[in-house]
Write a protein that holds these residues in place. Sequence first.
Motif, PDB file in Angstrom:
ATOM      1  N   ALA A   1     -20.131  -8.656   1.934  1.00 38.80           N
ATOM      2  CA  ALA A   1     -19.343  -7.842   2.864  1.00 38.80           C
ATOM      3  C   ALA A   1     -20.277  -7.042   3.757  1.00 38.80           C
ATOM      4  CB  ALA A   1     -18.409  -6.910   2.111  1.00 38.80           C
ATOM      5  N   THR A   2     -20.057  -7.183   5.064  1.00 37.74           N
ATOM      6  CA  THR A   2     -20.900  -6.470   6.028  1.00 37.74           C
ATOM      7  C   THR A   2     -20.071  -5.637   7.003  1.00 37.74           C
ATOM      8  OG1 THR A   2     -20.897  -8.461   7.416  1.00 37.74           O
ATOM      9  CG2 THR A   2     -22.766  -8.169   5.914  1.00 37.74           C
ATOM     10  N   VAL A   3     -18.769  -5.856   7.026  1.00 37.98           N
ATOM     11  CA  VAL A   3     -17.870  -5.141   7.930  1.00 37.98           C
ATOM     12  C   VAL A   3     -16.824  -4.435   7.074  1.00 37.98           C
ATOM     13  CG1 VAL A   3     -16.194  -5.375   9.807  1.00 37.98           C
ATOM     14  CG2 VAL A   3     -18.236  -6.839   9.766  1.00 37.98           C
ATOM     15  N   PHE A   4     -16.688  -3.122   7.262  1.00 39.40           N
ATOM     16  CA  PHE A   4     -15.732  -2.319   6.506  1.00 39.40           C
ATOM     17  C   PHE A   4     -14.801  -1.639   7.505  1.00 39.40           C
ATOM     18  CE2 PHE A   4     -19.386  -2.902   3.856  1.00 39.40           C
ATOM     19  CZ  PHE A   4     -18.865  -3.072   2.589  1.00 39.40           C
ATOM     20  N   LEU A   5     -13.492  -1.890   7.367  1.00 40.02           N
ATOM     21  CA  LEU A   5     -12.496  -1.359   8.285  1.00 40.02           C
ATOM     22  C   LEU A   5     -11.408  -0.627   7.521  1.00 40.02           C
ATOM     23  CD1 LEU A   5     -12.076  -4.623  10.431  1.00 40.02           C
ATOM     24  CD2 LEU A   5     -13.466  -2.616  11.016  1.00 40.02           C
ATOM     25  N   GLY A   6     -10.754   0.325   8.188  1.00 42.19           N
ATOM     26  CA  GLY A   6      -9.662   1.041   7.566  1.00 42.19           C
ATOM     27  C   GLY A   6      -8.643   1.485   8.582  1.00 42.19           C
ATOM     28  N   ARG A   7      -7.457   1.832   8.083  1.00 42.57           N
ATOM     29  CA  ARG A   7      -6.363   2.263   8.951  1.00 42.57           C
ATOM     30  C   ARG A   7      -5.442   3.173   8.173  1.00 42.57           C
ATOM     31  NH1 ARG A   7      -1.271  -1.413  10.530  1.00 42.57           N
ATOM     32  NH2 ARG A   7      -0.150   0.152  11.685  1.00 42.57           N
ATOM     33  N   LYS A   8      -5.034   4.278   8.797  1.00 34.30           N
ATOM     34  CA  LYS A   8      -3.990   5.131   8.238  1.00 34.30           C
ATOM     35  C   LYS A   8      -2.655   4.438   8.489  1.00 34.30           C
ATOM     36  CE  LYS A   8      -6.423   8.947   7.358  1.00 34.30           C
ATOM     37  NZ  LYS A   8      -6.785   9.288   6.023  1.00 34.30           N
ATOM     38  N   LEU A   9      -1.816   4.392   7.474  1.00 37.74           N
ATOM     39  CA  LEU A   9      -0.517   3.727   7.611  1.00 37.74           C
ATOM     40  C   LEU A   9       0.588   4.747   7.781  1.00 37.74           C
ATOM     41  CD1 LEU A   9      -0.921   1.032   4.824  1.00 37.74           C
ATOM     42  CD2 LEU A   9      -1.316   0.775   7.268  1.00 37.74           C
TER      43      LEU A   9
ATOM     44  N   VAL B   1       0.853  -1.199   0.000  1.00 37.17           N
ATOM     45  CA  VAL B   1       0.000   0.000   0.000  1.00 37.17           C
ATOM     46  C   VAL B   1       0.887   1.247   0.000  1.00 37.17           C
ATOM     47  CG1 VAL B   1      -1.647   1.370   1.353  1.00 37.17           C
ATOM     48  CG2 VAL B   1      -1.979  -1.110   1.113  1.00 37.17           C
ATOM     49  N   ARG B   2       1.867   1.256   0.885  1.00 42.13           N
ATOM     50  CA  ARG B   2       2.793   2.396   0.962  1.00 42.13           C
ATOM     51  C   ARG B   2       3.583   2.545  -0.336  1.00 42.13           C
ATOM     52  NH1 ARG B   2       3.509  -0.325   5.969  1.00 42.13           N
ATOM     53  NH2 ARG B   2       2.623   0.839   7.710  1.00 42.13           N
ATOM     54  N   ALA B   3       4.040   1.416  -0.893  1.00 43.86           N
ATOM     55  CA  ALA B   3       4.823   1.457  -2.127  1.00 43.86           C
ATOM     56  C   ALA B   3       4.003   1.997  -3.298  1.00 43.86           C
ATOM     57  CB  ALA B   3       5.354   0.057  -2.464  1.00 43.86           C
ATOM     58  N   LEU B   4       2.695   1.815  -3.242  1.00 44.60           N
ATOM     59  CA  LEU B   4       1.815   2.349  -4.275  1.00 44.60           C
ATOM     60  C   LEU B   4       1.528   3.840  -4.056  1.00 44.60           C
ATOM     61  CD1 LEU B   4      -0.686  -0.640  -4.609  1.00 44.60           C
ATOM     62  CD2 LEU B   4       0.991   0.117  -6.319  1.00 44.60           C
ATOM     63  N   GLY B   5       2.103   4.411  -2.989  1.00 48.95           N
ATOM     64  CA  GLY B   5       1.957   5.839  -2.725  1.00 48.95           C
ATOM     65  C   GLY B   5       0.724   6.214  -1.927  1.00 48.95           C
ATOM     66  N   ALA B   6       0.009   5.238  -1.405  1.00 49.02           N
ATOM     67  CA  ALA B   6      -1.202   5.506  -0.633  1.00 49.02           C
ATOM     68  C   ALA B   6      -0.865   5.553   0.862  1.00 49.02           C
ATOM     69  CB  ALA B   6      -2.252   4.441  -0.908  1.00 49.02           C
ATOM     70  N   HIS B   7      -1.780   6.075   1.654  1.00 45.00           N
ATOM     71  CA  HIS B   7      -1.558   6.155   3.097  1.00 45.00           C
ATOM     72  C   HIS B   7      -2.704   5.563   3.911  1.00 45.00           C
ATOM     73  CE1 HIS B   7      -4.318   9.555   3.189  1.00 45.00           C
ATOM     74  NE2 HIS B   7      -3.653  10.051   2.159  1.00 45.00           N
ATOM     75  N   THR B   8      -3.726   5.035   3.242  1.00 46.72           N
ATOM     76  CA  THR B   8      -4.838   4.404   3.945  1.00 46.72           C
ATOM     77  C   THR B   8      -5.096   3.029   3.343  1.00 46.72           C
ATOM     78  OG1 THR B   8      -5.872   6.546   4.403  1.00 46.72           O
ATOM     79  CG2 THR B   8      -7.283   4.607   4.570  1.00 46.72           C
ATOM     80  N   ALA B   9      -5.243   2.033   4.223  1.00 44.36           N
ATOM     81  CA  ALA B   9      -5.623   0.679   3.808  1.00 44.36           C
ATOM     82  C   ALA B   9      -7.032   0.416   4.310  1.00 44.36           C
ATOM     83  CB  ALA B   9      -4.661  -0.352   4.391  1.00 44.36           C
ATOM     84  N   VAL B  10      -7.856  -0.191   3.460  1.00 44.48           N
ATOM     85  CA  VAL B  10      -9.209  -0.565   3.851  1.00 44.48           C
ATOM     86  C   VAL B  10      -9.425  -2.030   3.511  1.00 44.48           C
ATOM     87  CG1 VAL B  10     -10.173   1.762   3.633  1.00 44.48           C
ATOM     88  CG2 VAL B  10     -10.182   0.230   1.652  1.00 44.48           C
ATOM     89  N   VAL B  11     -10.379  -2.638   4.209  1.00 45.77           N
ATOM     90  CA  VAL B  11     -10.688  -4.049   3.989  1.00 45.77           C
ATOM     91  C   VAL B  11     -12.176  -4.254   4.276  1.00 45.77           C
ATOM     92  CG1 VAL B  11     -10.066  -4.743   6.357  1.00 45.77           C
ATOM     93  CG2 VAL B  11      -9.947  -6.424   4.505  1.00 45.77           C
ATOM     94  N   SER B  12     -12.779  -5.186   3.545  1.00 48.87           N
ATOM     95  CA  SER B  12     -14.173  -5.544   3.807  1.00 48.87           C
ATOM     96  C   SER B  12     -14.239  -7.043   4.093  1.00 48.87           C
ATOM     97  CB  SER B  12     -15.066  -5.179   2.618  1.00 48.87           C
ATOM     98  OG  SER B  12     -14.699  -5.905   1.465  1.00 48.87           O
ATOM     99  N   LEU B  13     -15.106  -7.392   5.038  1.00 51.55           N
ATOM    100  CA  LEU B  13     -15.263  -8.784   5.436  1.00 51.55           C
ATOM    101  C   LEU B  13     -16.726  -9.056   5.734  1.00 51.55           C
ATOM    102  CD1 LEU B  13     -12.691  -7.525   7.511  1.00 51.55           C
ATOM    103  CD2 LEU B  13     -12.204  -9.921   7.266  1.00 51.55           C
ATOM    104  N   ASN B  14     -17.070 -10.319   5.799  1.00 53.59           N
ATOM    105  CA  ASN B  14     -18.380 -10.730   6.272  1.00 53.59           C
ATOM    106  C   ASN B  14     -18.297 -10.874   7.787  1.00 53.59           C
ATOM    107  OD1 ASN B  14     -20.290 -13.122   7.106  1.00 53.59           O
ATOM    108  ND2 ASN B  14     -21.129 -12.250   5.210  1.00 53.59           N
ATOM    109  N   GLU B  15     -19.377 -10.550   8.492  1.00 54.27           N
ATOM    110  CA  GLU B  15     -19.340 -10.605   9.958  1.00 54.27           C
ATOM    111  C   GLU B  15     -19.037 -11.989  10.498  1.00 54.27           C
ATOM    112  OE1 GLU B  15     -23.796 -11.236   9.091  1.00 54.27           O
ATOM    113  OE2 GLU B  15     -22.296  -9.841   8.347  1.00 54.27           O
ATOM    114  N   GLU B  16     -19.211 -13.026   9.703  1.00 52.95           N
ATOM    115  CA  GLU B  16     -18.900 -14.380  10.161  1.00 52.95           C
ATOM    116  C   GLU B  16     -17.410 -14.697  10.086  1.00 52.95           C
ATOM    117  OE1 GLU B  16     -21.708 -17.430   9.015  1.00 52.95           O
ATOM    118  OE2 GLU B  16     -23.109 -15.841   8.444  1.00 52.95           O
TER     119      GLU B  16
END
Length: 159
Positions: free
Chosen positions: A151-159, A111-126
């Motif tokens: 996908a029911t859960v969406f999470l993110g983080r600043k790197l 993610v950092r190598a691609l020049g971005a600073h935020t990673a996000v992910v989606s998952l199912n609650e199970e």
Amino acid sequence: MNTTAPVRILEGQAASDHTQKVLTAYFSELDHRIDGGFDPDLTESTSPEQVTPPNGDFFLMTELVSGEVIACGAVRKLDDSTVELRRIWVTPDHRGKGHARTLVRSLENKVRALGAHTAVVSLNEEMTEGIAMFRKRGYEPVAPFHENTTATVFLGRKL
């Protein structure tokens, strides 16, 4: 003594035969774990071009000696500042050994190598194990960033 075989992470694997095999196994597990099943045709599809540099990447984790594929994961640029982590999966026989954390750290580095600073992910609650791992890594709830039917859960983080 519980030892874990050495592993390596191979980048640039979006179009490999190994990737298709591991994704088939991953989708099969999702079909059994998610209430109502999982149909990959009903989810947001990702073309190989979306997970190939400069738009993203697809990783396979293998055992160093045997070459057995034990995990996979991908990154896909959503925009210049945000990259989605996708298709993160560890085979059942290799869980509980820290492979998912190692893979996610490598994906975050991409993610950092691609020049971005935020990673996000989606998952199912199970997918409770995955949600717990991402929460421990500092991922917090974010607004949905796609319309995936499972996908029911969406999470993110600043790197």
